[in-house]
Design a protein around this motif. Structure first.
Motif, PDB file in Angstrom:
ATOM      1  N   MET A   1      30.292  40.080  24.150  1.00 35.10           N
ATOM      2  CA  MET A   1      31.221  39.715  25.420  1.00 35.10           C
ATOM      3  C   MET A   1      31.354  38.259  25.389  1.00 35.10           C
ATOM      4  O   MET A   1      30.413  37.701  25.227  1.00 35.10           O
ATOM      5  N   LYS A   2      32.626  37.761  25.602  1.00 33.49           N
ATOM      6  CA  LYS A   2      32.675  36.320  25.703  1.00 33.49           C
ATOM      7  C   LYS A   2      32.249  35.958  26.849  1.00 33.49           C
ATOM      8  O   LYS A   2      32.236  36.591  27.831  1.00 33.49           O
ATOM      9  N   PRO A   3      31.710  34.545  27.189  1.00 31.76           N
ATOM     10  CA  PRO A   3      31.296  33.926  28.090  1.00 31.76           C
ATOM     11  C   PRO A   3      32.470  34.052  29.204  1.00 31.76           C
ATOM     12  O   PRO A   3      33.690  33.941  28.958  1.00 31.76           O
ATOM     13  N   LEU A   4      32.076  34.026  30.494  1.00 31.67           N
ATOM     14  CA  LEU A   4      33.158  34.145  31.678  1.00 31.67           C
ATOM     15  C   LEU A   4      33.233  32.527  32.141  1.00 31.67           C
ATOM     16  O   LEU A   4      32.339  31.826  32.004  1.00 31.67           O
ATOM     17  N   LYS A   5      34.372  32.355  32.476  1.00 31.60           N
ATOM     18  CA  LYS A   5      34.798  31.087  33.412  1.00 31.60           C
ATOM     19  C   LYS A   5      35.197  31.393  34.886  1.00 31.60           C
ATOM     20  O   LYS A   5      35.608  32.386  34.999  1.00 31.60           O
ATOM     21  N   ASN A   6      35.156  30.386  35.416  1.00 35.46           N
ATOM     22  CA  ASN A   6      35.648  30.515  36.969  1.00 35.46           C
ATOM     23  C   ASN A   6      36.722  29.533  37.091  1.00 35.46           C
ATOM     24  O   ASN A   6      36.446  28.156  36.506  1.00 35.46           O
ATOM     25  N   LEU A   7      37.602  29.886  37.765  1.00 32.94           N
ATOM     26  CA  LEU A   7      38.753  28.845  38.045  1.00 32.94           C
ATOM     27  C   LEU A   7      39.148  28.978  39.458  1.00 32.94           C
ATOM     28  O   LEU A   7      39.052  29.862  40.398  1.00 32.94           O
ATOM     29  N   TYR A   8      38.986  27.797  40.289  1.00 32.73           N
ATOM     30  CA  TYR A   8      39.112  27.430  41.586  1.00 32.73           C
ATOM     31  C   TYR A   8      40.330  26.684  41.743  1.00 32.73           C
ATOM     32  O   TYR A   8      40.272  25.512  41.204  1.00 32.73           O
ATOM     33  N   LEU A   9      41.464  27.695  42.416  1.00 26.54           N
ATOM     34  CA  LEU A   9      42.501  26.536  42.690  1.00 26.54           C
ATOM     35  C   LEU A   9      42.489  26.305  44.238  1.00 26.54           C
ATOM     36  O   LEU A   9      42.279  26.960  44.944  1.00 26.54           O
ATOM     37  N   TYR A  10      42.836  24.923  44.602  1.00 33.68           N
ATOM     38  CA  TYR A  10      42.827  24.374  45.887  1.00 33.68           C
ATOM     39  C   TYR A  10      44.214  23.818  46.097  1.00 33.68           C
ATOM     40  O   TYR A  10      44.740  23.383  45.290  1.00 33.68           O
ATOM     41  N   PHE A  11      44.944  24.663  47.321  1.00 30.32           N
ATOM     42  CA  PHE A  11      46.180  24.409  47.437  1.00 30.32           C
ATOM     43  C   PHE A  11      46.583  23.266  48.598  1.00 30.32           C
ATOM     44  O   PHE A  11      45.498  23.024  49.217  1.00 30.32           O
ATOM     45  N   GLN A  12      47.738  22.867  48.511  1.00 32.46           N
ATOM     46  CA  GLN A  12      48.072  21.923  49.358  1.00 32.46           C
ATOM     47  C   GLN A  12      47.803  22.200  50.949  1.00 32.46           C
ATOM     48  O   GLN A  12      47.514  21.603  51.760  1.00 32.46           O
ATOM     49  N   ASP A  13      48.173  23.660  51.111  1.00 36.22           N
ATOM     50  CA  ASP A  13      47.878  24.300  52.599  1.00 36.22           C
ATOM     51  C   ASP A  13      46.464  24.184  53.121  1.00 36.22           C
ATOM     52  O   ASP A  13      46.156  24.881  53.882  1.00 36.22           O
ATOM     53  N   GLY A  14      45.421  23.964  51.992  1.00 36.97           N
ATOM     54  CA  GLY A  14      44.073  24.163  52.480  1.00 36.97           C
ATOM     55  C   GLY A  14      43.512  25.416  51.787  1.00 36.97           C
ATOM     56  O   GLY A  14      42.295  25.665  52.029  1.00 36.97           O
ATOM     57  N   GLN A  15      44.147  26.478  51.393  1.00 36.83           N
ATOM     58  CA  GLN A  15      43.800  27.662  51.131  1.00 36.83           C
ATOM     59  C   GLN A  15      43.183  27.505  49.704  1.00 36.83           C
ATOM     60  O   GLN A  15      43.397  26.501  48.834  1.00 36.83           O
ATOM     61  N   ARG A  16      42.272  28.378  49.327  1.00 38.75           N
ATOM     62  CA  ARG A  16      41.612  28.135  48.075  1.00 38.75           C
ATOM     63  C   ARG A  16      41.638  29.693  47.390  1.00 38.75           C
ATOM     64  O   ARG A  16      41.474  30.821  48.075  1.00 38.75           O
ATOM     65  N   LEU A  17      41.896  29.714  46.106  1.00 38.02           N
ATOM     66  CA  LEU A  17      41.811  31.098  45.328  1.00 38.02           C
ATOM     67  C   LEU A  17      40.789  30.917  44.251  1.00 38.02           C
ATOM     68  O   LEU A  17      40.765  29.956  43.443  1.00 38.02           O
ATOM     69  N   ALA A  18      39.743  31.905  43.933  1.00 45.30           N
ATOM     70  CA  ALA A  18      38.878  31.829  43.013  1.00 45.30           C
ATOM     71  C   ALA A  18      39.158  32.996  41.970  1.00 45.30           C
ATOM     72  O   ALA A  18      39.217  34.086  42.487  1.00 45.30           O
ATOM     73  N   LEU A  19      39.133  32.571  40.844  1.00 42.48           N
ATOM     74  CA  LEU A  19      39.486  33.718  39.625  1.00 42.48           C
ATOM     75  C   LEU A  19      38.225  33.496  38.650  1.00 42.48           C
ATOM     76  O   LEU A  19      37.625  32.485  38.469  1.00 42.48           O
ATOM     77  N   ARG A  20      37.849  34.791  37.917  1.00 48.32           N
ATOM     78  CA  ARG A  20      36.937  34.750  36.928  1.00 48.32           C
ATOM     79  C   ARG A  20      37.369  35.395  35.792  1.00 48.32           C
ATOM     80  O   ARG A  20      38.355  36.130  36.038  1.00 48.32           O
ATOM     81  N   PHE A  21      37.372  34.775  34.501  1.00 51.63           N
ATOM     82  CA  PHE A  21      38.146  35.355  33.434  1.00 51.63           C
ATOM     83  C   PHE A  21      37.240  34.977  32.227  1.00 51.63           C
ATOM     84  O   PHE A  21      36.379  34.074  32.085  1.00 51.63           O
ATOM     85  N   PRO A  22      37.473  36.038  31.028  1.00 50.42           N
ATOM     86  CA  PRO A  22      36.813  35.536  29.882  1.00 50.42           C
ATOM     87  C   PRO A  22      37.218  34.295  29.104  1.00 50.42           C
ATOM     88  O   PRO A  22      38.371  34.094  29.275  1.00 50.42           O
ATOM     89  N   GLN A  23      36.436  33.536  28.428  1.00 46.45           N
ATOM     90  CA  GLN A  23      36.891  32.339  27.718  1.00 46.45           C
ATOM     91  C   GLN A  23      37.814  32.907  26.686  1.00 46.45           C
ATOM     92  O   GLN A  23      37.738  33.864  26.098  1.00 46.45           O
ATOM     93  N   GLN A  24      38.957  32.069  26.894  1.00 46.09           N
ATOM     94  CA  GLN A  24      40.223  32.621  25.996  1.00 46.09           C
ATOM     95  C   GLN A  24      40.164  32.552  24.489  1.00 46.09           C
ATOM     96  O   GLN A  24      40.914  33.240  23.718  1.00 46.09           O
ATOM     97  N   SER A  25      39.520  31.673  23.949  1.00 44.06           N
ATOM     98  CA  SER A  25      39.359  31.449  22.714  1.00 44.06           C
ATOM     99  C   SER A  25      37.877  30.688  22.324  1.00 44.06           C
ATOM    100  O   SER A  25      37.429  30.104  23.254  1.00 44.06           O
TER     101      SER A  25
ATOM    102  N   ARG B   1      53.189  24.565  40.353  1.00 44.11           N
ATOM    103  CA  ARG B   1      52.368  23.628  40.073  1.00 44.11           C
ATOM    104  C   ARG B   1      52.258  22.483  41.365  1.00 44.11           C
ATOM    105  O   ARG B   1      51.162  21.972  41.690  1.00 44.11           O
ATOM    106  N   GLU B   2      53.275  22.473  42.220  1.00 42.95           N
ATOM    107  CA  GLU B   2      53.408  21.483  42.993  1.00 42.95           C
ATOM    108  C   GLU B   2      52.774  22.097  44.512  1.00 42.95           C
ATOM    109  O   GLU B   2      52.563  21.370  45.384  1.00 42.95           O
ATOM    110  N   SER B   3      52.334  23.341  44.504  1.00 43.26           N
ATOM    111  CA  SER B   3      51.611  23.790  45.553  1.00 43.26           C
ATOM    112  C   SER B   3      50.120  23.671  45.350  1.00 43.26           C
ATOM    113  O   SER B   3      49.437  23.904  46.277  1.00 43.26           O
ATOM    114  N   ILE B   4      49.550  23.272  44.141  1.00 44.22           N
ATOM    115  CA  ILE B   4      48.358  23.039  44.017  1.00 44.22           C
ATOM    116  C   ILE B   4      47.821  21.466  43.997  1.00 44.22           C
ATOM    117  O   ILE B   4      48.326  20.682  43.641  1.00 44.22           O
ATOM    118  N   LYS B   5      46.755  21.532  45.144  1.00 49.05           N
ATOM    119  CA  LYS B   5      46.282  20.224  45.194  1.00 49.05           C
ATOM    120  C   LYS B   5      45.348  19.641  44.074  1.00 49.05           C
ATOM    121  O   LYS B   5      45.436  18.789  43.432  1.00 49.05           O
TER     122      LYS B   5
END
Length: 84
Positions: free
Chosen positions: A1-25, A57-61
């Protein structure tokens, strides 16, 4: 199993989206090239649960990938820490 990565997106409007995915390569060169390519596009494209999520891209802080890839595109300041 590939190691997991976490991606946190912080948006201009103050919202946050958290994602988890396997290492891509396991190849550090491919990882650095993919990071650079993603940063050059107007949309961040992510497959989530079988759906394509396209975020302008412009919506991402800022975004955070944890843990950081071993190979990072130049120039990246390394060894920094957040202080409050």
């Amino acid at each position: 199993m590939k190691p997991l990565k976490n991606l946190y997106l912080y948006f201009q409007d103050g919202q946050r989206l958290a994602l988890r995915f396997p290492q891509q390569s396991d190849d550090p060169v491919v990882i650095a090239r993919s990071l650079r390519k993603q940063l050059e596009t107007p949309m961040l494209s992510i497959e989530v649960d079988g759906d394509l999520l396209m975020i302008p891209r412009e919506s991402i802080k800022y975004l955070q990938i944890s843990p950081a890839p071993l190979s990072l595109p130049d120039p990246v300041i390394r060894g920094a820490e957040v202080i409050q």
